[in-house]
Design a protein around this motif. Structure first.
Motif, PDB file in Angstrom:
ATOM      1  N   LEU A 438       0.817  -1.214   0.000  1.00  0.00           N
ATOM      2  CA  LEU A 438       0.000   0.000   0.000  1.00  0.00           C
ATOM      3  C   LEU A 438       0.849   1.261   0.000  1.00  0.00           C
ATOM      4  O   LEU A 438       0.482   2.271  -0.613  1.00  0.00           O
ATOM      5  CB  LEU A 438      -0.940  -0.010   1.204  1.00  0.00           C
ATOM      6  CG  LEU A 438      -1.990  -1.133   1.238  1.00  0.00           C
ATOM      7  CD1 LEU A 438      -2.797  -1.061   2.524  1.00  0.00           C
ATOM      8  CD2 LEU A 438      -2.917  -1.032   0.028  1.00  0.00           C
ATOM      9  N   PHE A 439       1.969   1.215   0.685  1.00  0.00           N
ATOM     10  CA  PHE A 439       2.838   2.393   0.806  1.00  0.00           C
ATOM     11  C   PHE A 439       4.276   1.972   0.462  1.00  0.00           C
ATOM     12  O   PHE A 439       5.085   1.726   1.357  1.00  0.00           O
ATOM     13  CB  PHE A 439       2.777   2.981   2.220  1.00  0.00           C
ATOM     14  CG  PHE A 439       1.385   3.251   2.707  1.00  0.00           C
ATOM     15  CD1 PHE A 439       0.701   4.387   2.303  1.00  0.00           C
ATOM     16  CD2 PHE A 439       0.752   2.352   3.570  1.00  0.00           C
ATOM     17  CE1 PHE A 439      -0.584   4.632   2.750  1.00  0.00           C
ATOM     18  CE2 PHE A 439      -0.528   2.599   4.026  1.00  0.00           C
ATOM     19  CZ  PHE A 439      -1.198   3.737   3.618  1.00  0.00           C
ATOM     20  N   PRO A 440       4.593   1.898  -0.824  1.00  0.00           N
ATOM     21  CA  PRO A 440       5.949   1.436  -1.202  1.00  0.00           C
ATOM     22  C   PRO A 440       7.066   2.319  -0.680  1.00  0.00           C
ATOM     23  O   PRO A 440       8.183   1.857  -0.494  1.00  0.00           O
ATOM     24  CB  PRO A 440       5.898   1.465  -2.739  1.00  0.00           C
ATOM     25  CG  PRO A 440       4.442   1.411  -3.086  1.00  0.00           C
ATOM     26  CD  PRO A 440       3.730   2.145  -1.986  1.00  0.00           C
ATOM     27  N   TRP A 441       6.763   3.581  -0.452  1.00  0.00           N
ATOM     28  CA  TRP A 441       7.813   4.476   0.018  1.00  0.00           C
ATOM     29  C   TRP A 441       8.321   4.089   1.405  1.00  0.00           C
ATOM     30  O   TRP A 441       9.431   4.483   1.808  1.00  0.00           O
ATOM     31  CB  TRP A 441       7.309   5.923   0.027  1.00  0.00           C
ATOM     32  CG  TRP A 441       6.120   6.154   0.911  1.00  0.00           C
ATOM     33  CD1 TRP A 441       4.812   6.077   0.554  1.00  0.00           C
ATOM     34  CD2 TRP A 441       6.147   6.481   2.311  1.00  0.00           C
ATOM     35  NE1 TRP A 441       4.009   6.339   1.629  1.00  0.00           N
ATOM     36  CE2 TRP A 441       4.801   6.591   2.724  1.00  0.00           C
ATOM     37  CE3 TRP A 441       7.157   6.689   3.235  1.00  0.00           C
ATOM     38  CZ2 TRP A 441       4.461   6.905   4.038  1.00  0.00           C
ATOM     39  CZ3 TRP A 441       6.824   7.000   4.539  1.00  0.00           C
ATOM     40  CH2 TRP A 441       5.485   7.105   4.935  1.00  0.00           C
ATOM     41  N   LEU A 442       7.529   3.313   2.156  1.00  0.00           N
ATOM     42  CA  LEU A 442       8.007   2.858   3.466  1.00  0.00           C
ATOM     43  C   LEU A 442       9.256   1.996   3.337  1.00  0.00           C
ATOM     44  O   LEU A 442      10.100   1.981   4.245  1.00  0.00           O
ATOM     45  CB  LEU A 442       6.902   2.077   4.182  1.00  0.00           C
ATOM     46  CG  LEU A 442       5.688   2.884   4.646  1.00  0.00           C
ATOM     47  CD1 LEU A 442       4.635   1.966   5.252  1.00  0.00           C
ATOM     48  CD2 LEU A 442       6.116   3.939   5.665  1.00  0.00           C
ATOM     49  N   ALA A 443       9.363   1.276   2.231  1.00  0.00           N
ATOM     50  CA  ALA A 443      10.567   0.481   1.997  1.00  0.00           C
ATOM     51  C   ALA A 443      11.594   1.250   1.186  1.00  0.00           C
ATOM     52  O   ALA A 443      12.802   1.134   1.419  1.00  0.00           O
ATOM     53  CB  ALA A 443      10.203  -0.818   1.275  1.00  0.00           C
ATOM     54  N   ALA A 444      11.104   2.063   0.215  1.00  0.00           N
ATOM     55  CA  ALA A 444      12.044   2.766  -0.661  1.00  0.00           C
ATOM     56  C   ALA A 444      12.827   3.843   0.083  1.00  0.00           C
ATOM     57  O   ALA A 444      14.036   4.001  -0.127  1.00  0.00           O
ATOM     58  CB  ALA A 444      11.288   3.390  -1.832  1.00  0.00           C
ATOM     59  N   LEU A 445      12.152   4.587   0.966  1.00  0.00           N
ATOM     60  CA  LEU A 445      12.827   5.680   1.654  1.00  0.00           C
ATOM     61  C   LEU A 445      13.949   5.188   2.575  1.00  0.00           C
ATOM     62  O   LEU A 445      15.083   5.671   2.475  1.00  0.00           O
ATOM     63  CB  LEU A 445      11.798   6.509   2.428  1.00  0.00           C
ATOM     64  CG  LEU A 445      12.353   7.718   3.193  1.00  0.00           C
ATOM     65  CD1 LEU A 445      13.029   8.680   2.221  1.00  0.00           C
ATOM     66  CD2 LEU A 445      11.242   8.435   3.962  1.00  0.00           C
ATOM     67  N   PRO A 446      13.686   4.224   3.475  1.00  0.00           N
ATOM     68  CA  PRO A 446      14.807   3.747   4.297  1.00  0.00           C
ATOM     69  C   PRO A 446      15.929   3.132   3.471  1.00  0.00           C
ATOM     70  O   PRO A 446      17.104   3.323   3.777  1.00  0.00           O
ATOM     71  CB  PRO A 446      14.157   2.703   5.217  1.00  0.00           C
ATOM     72  CG  PRO A 446      12.706   3.041   5.223  1.00  0.00           C
ATOM     73  CD  PRO A 446      12.424   3.581   3.872  1.00  0.00           C
ATOM     74  N   LEU A 447      15.542   2.396   2.398  1.00  0.00           N
ATOM     75  CA  LEU A 447      16.573   1.790   1.564  1.00  0.00           C
ATOM     76  C   LEU A 447      17.399   2.855   0.858  1.00  0.00           C
ATOM     77  O   LEU A 447      18.633   2.748   0.760  1.00  0.00           O
ATOM     78  CB  LEU A 447      15.921   0.853   0.546  1.00  0.00           C
ATOM     79  CG  LEU A 447      16.878   0.107  -0.395  1.00  0.00           C
ATOM     80  CD1 LEU A 447      17.816  -0.776   0.405  1.00  0.00           C
ATOM     81  CD2 LEU A 447      16.089  -0.718  -1.399  1.00  0.00           C
ATOM     82  N   ALA A 448      16.723   3.898   0.355  1.00  0.00           N
ATOM     83  CA  ALA A 448      17.450   4.971  -0.311  1.00  0.00           C
ATOM     84  C   ALA A 448      18.384   5.697   0.655  1.00  0.00           C
ATOM     85  O   ALA A 448      19.537   6.013   0.318  1.00  0.00           O
ATOM     86  CB  ALA A 448      16.466   5.959  -0.942  1.00  0.00           C
ATOM     87  N   LEU A 449      17.895   5.952   1.857  1.00  0.00           N
ATOM     88  CA  LEU A 449      18.746   6.604   2.849  1.00  0.00           C
ATOM     89  C   LEU A 449      19.943   5.736   3.211  1.00  0.00           C
ATOM     90  O   LEU A 449      21.076   6.227   3.326  1.00  0.00           O
ATOM     91  CB  LEU A 449      17.926   6.918   4.105  1.00  0.00           C
ATOM     92  CG  LEU A 449      16.836   7.982   3.949  1.00  0.00           C
ATOM     93  CD1 LEU A 449      16.043   8.123   5.239  1.00  0.00           C
ATOM     94  CD2 LEU A 449      17.440   9.331   3.555  1.00  0.00           C
ATOM     95  N   LEU A 450      19.698   4.440   3.380  1.00  0.00           N
ATOM     96  CA  LEU A 450      20.790   3.535   3.727  1.00  0.00           C
ATOM     97  C   LEU A 450      21.817   3.435   2.613  1.00  0.00           C
ATOM     98  O   LEU A 450      23.026   3.500   2.847  1.00  0.00           O
ATOM     99  CB  LEU A 450      20.223   2.148   4.053  1.00  0.00           C
ATOM    100  CG  LEU A 450      21.228   1.077   4.489  1.00  0.00           C
ATOM    101  CD1 LEU A 450      21.929   1.517   5.768  1.00  0.00           C
ATOM    102  CD2 LEU A 450      20.535  -0.255   4.697  1.00  0.00           C
TER     103      LEU A 450
END
Length: 623
Positions: A438-450
């Motif tokens: 439902l909210f792909p950014w929940l995974a994309a944002l932490p991964l992008a930051l990491l």
């Protein structure tokens, strides 16, 4: 000595020698006699002993602590260290970033530094070294004046006032090993070694023990725990705060129980990590089936990490029975081989069982269940539970892998009694899956930051290595008269390119070089200008060949040295040369009737009548 098959039968002394050799090699530490060990149970005894020893300190205080909290006792201990630092006592504090991340960013340790103490932090995240969550400094060690050491499972926090834990006071020859363990952590946590700390080498008692300083590069205590599980003959009683034993260790406990050893395991029911107890319970069934007795603590939390075997051997320290402590963290434990202390540990274990509930197999399917109902337990406030749980969950995240792997990979049989535990794990994973859909950014944002953090970290690390290499090359002493073969070959190639003839276009007439060598001087000035610019910004001399090839239009040939008159050659530019770059770089250039000497100290490179220095593009005259 009896004979068997023509060979002498092994004696008791031989078995004892082999056992001692196996223990020493597994633990990576020798057995040292002449020590005095005093057992300290719970926070009241441990904290009072810490403060009393620090108040008596005269020379040095070493503190290596995983968690140093900003609460009542943490501030009290910090104040005691500040007072001693102001009195001239050398105070060294090493704390772990993950255990003290809030205190680290709030400046909790700055008053200590202002008082004169030296403070270092273990593996804080940084762009230069990366975001390192694994490999924590989980030790709890205090050494006062090289005379007294405190080791155990207690951290510097008021949280331990309501917890059950075990520590000890150590005096004797093992203080050398304690100071060495601290010095190793201190060196790896920052620049510079620990100054020499005098230790008391005298004998203070008759206790023989090993100080086991585990590091990520070793697995000393894991090997020792497996060996003790195999050596135990009558009883093996374990207390652990975060039990997540590997399949190898679980098998060792099961085999010991099947062989008639009284194996008991005491673990917490109410943990500071809410889900760890649920995951740990998935390991109960195979242990109970083999005859291991499992008990859950009824109180707030039992944080002790102890073991006692056959009334002869005991272990106290910071190591939990899980992979992170065995293989990833820096831990510190004392393995004691003394009957009196082992019996004290057994008595305390039986006392703890009076405040615990046994888990047994019951029902038609023999599921793990409590032997009797337990009374209501005390709960922490909701806010404190959230803060404590979040911090602990970060350092325990990898421990769930074994339980989940058992269900996914099928590495061990899963019993029906574990259905509820695996259902909760499955629902949690499915819930996370739904949120990510439902909210792909929940995974994309932490991964992008990491990934961004990791990329910047690696980039800065590469820049640091390049800078060190450049500094090393510039500061390396060069013997006089010795050329750099590598640079000589490159420059020879450069000037070969400069002198490479270009095929003339039909009908093209090459201008004849006049006596002043103006065409060559023009080429020299262009080459020198580009070389000076590149040296200033890039320090790369290969650009000389590029500059030479771009000096004239295609179809022209570079002038040959044979076309230049000897007395008005390359070095004596004469009045025709007006270029400031050439006059500033060329050696032996006549300026106002005076001859300047070459500025360069490097050997010249001869190339078909052209001689050059790395710094000076203008060639010298050859006759």
């Amino acid at each position: 000595m009896s004979m068997r098959d023509g060979r002498p039968a092994p004696t008791t002394s031989l078995f004892r020698q082999l056992a001692e050799q196996a223990l020493a090699r597994s633990a990576g530490a020798p057995l040292v006699a002449g020590n005095r060990v005093e057992l300290l149970f719970d926070a009241a005894a441990n904290f009072a002993a810490w403060l009393d020893a620090i108040a008596r300190a005269e020379h040095s205080i070493l503190v290596e602590m995983y968690l140093f909290a900003d609460d009542d006792f943490g501030r009290r201990l910090r104040g005691a260290l500040q007072d001693k630092a102001r009195q001239g006592v050398r105070v060294y504090l090493l704390y772990d970033w993950l255990g003290c991340w809030r205190e680290h960013y709030r400046g909790f340790f700055k008053p200590l530094q202002q008082a004169g103490a030296e403070v270092r932090v273990w593996q804080p995240p940084s762009f230069g070294k990366g975001f390192r969550l694994l490999g924590r400094d989980h030790r709890k060690l205090i050494v006062v004046d090289g005379h007294t050491a405190f080791i155990g499972g207690l951290c510097a926090s008021s949280r331990w006032n309501d917890w059950r834990d075990t520590g000890l006071r150590l005096q004797g020859p093992l203080l050398d090993d304690a100071v060495t363990a601290f010095a190793d952590s201190w060196l790896h946590a920052g620049d510079g070694a620990l100054p020499a700390v005098a230790t008391d080498h005298g004998s203070h008692g008759d206790v023989a023990a090993r100080l086991i300083a585990t590091t990520p590069a070793t697995a000393n205590l894991m090997r020792l725990d497996l060996l003790i599980a195999g050596f135990a003959r009558r009883r093996l009683w374990l207390t652990d705060a975060y039990f997540m034993g590997t399949s190898t260790y679980l098998t060792a406990l099961q085999q010991a129980a099947r062989d008639g050893v009284d194996v008991r395991l005491l673990v917490p029911r109410a943990s500071d990590i809410g889900w760890i107890a649920t995951v740990s319970r998935t390991l109960y069934r195979p242990l109970l089936s083999a005859g291991v007795r499992v008990f859950e603590w009824d109180g707030t939390m039992i944080h002790a990490k102890t073991a006692v075997a056959d009334s002869r051997w005991a272990r106290i320290g910071s190591t939990n029975l899980n992979v992170s402590s065995w293989l990833a963290n820096r831990e510190l434990d004392l393995a004691i081989e003394d009957e009196a202390l082992a019996r004290q540990m057994e008595a305390r274990f039986l006392h703890d069982l009076d405040h615990a509930t046994e888990v047994v197999l019951s029902g038609q399917h023999l599921r793990p269940a409590l032997k009797h109902a337990r009374s209501a337990r005390h709960r922490l406030p909701v806010r404190q539970q959230a803060v404590v749980g979040a911090t602990a969950a970060a350092r325990q995240a990898l421990r769930i892998g074994d339980a989940v792997g058992a269900a996914v990979r099928g590495t061990r049989s899963v019993e029906q009694s574990e259905a509820a535990s695996f259902l909760s794990i499955a629902l949690t994973l499915l819930g996370l899956t739904l949120l990510l859909l439902l909210f792909p950014w929940l995974a994309a944002l932490p991964l992008a930051l990491l990934l961004g953090f990791a990329g910047i970290s690696v980039l800065l690390r590469a820049a640091t290595l390049y800078r060190r290499r450049w500094q090393k090359n510039n500061t390396r002493p060069r013997p006089p008269g010795r050329t750099n073969r590598r640079r000589t070959m490159r420059l020879s190639l450069d000037f070969a390119i400069i002198r490479r003839p270009r095929p003339a276009l039909p009908g093209t007439v090459l201008p004849r070089n006049d006596g002043g060598g103006g065409g060559t001087i023009l080429l020299c000035n262009i080459c020198a200008a580009i070389a000076a610019t590149m040296r200033a910004f890039l320090g790369y001399s290969k650009v000389l060949s590029v500059a030479a090839n771009l000096a004239g239009p295609p179809g022209r040939q570079h002038p040959k040295p044979a076309d230049v008159k000897a007395k008005q050659g390359f070095a004596q530019c004469g009045p025709r040369c007006k270029a400031p770059l050439c006059s500033g770089l060329a050696p032996d250039f006549h300026r106002g009737g005076k001859t300047e000497k070459p500025r360069a100290s490097r050997p010249a490179i001869q190339g078909g009548g052209i001689t050059s220095y790395v710094q000076n593009c203008a060639p010298t005259r050859t006759e």
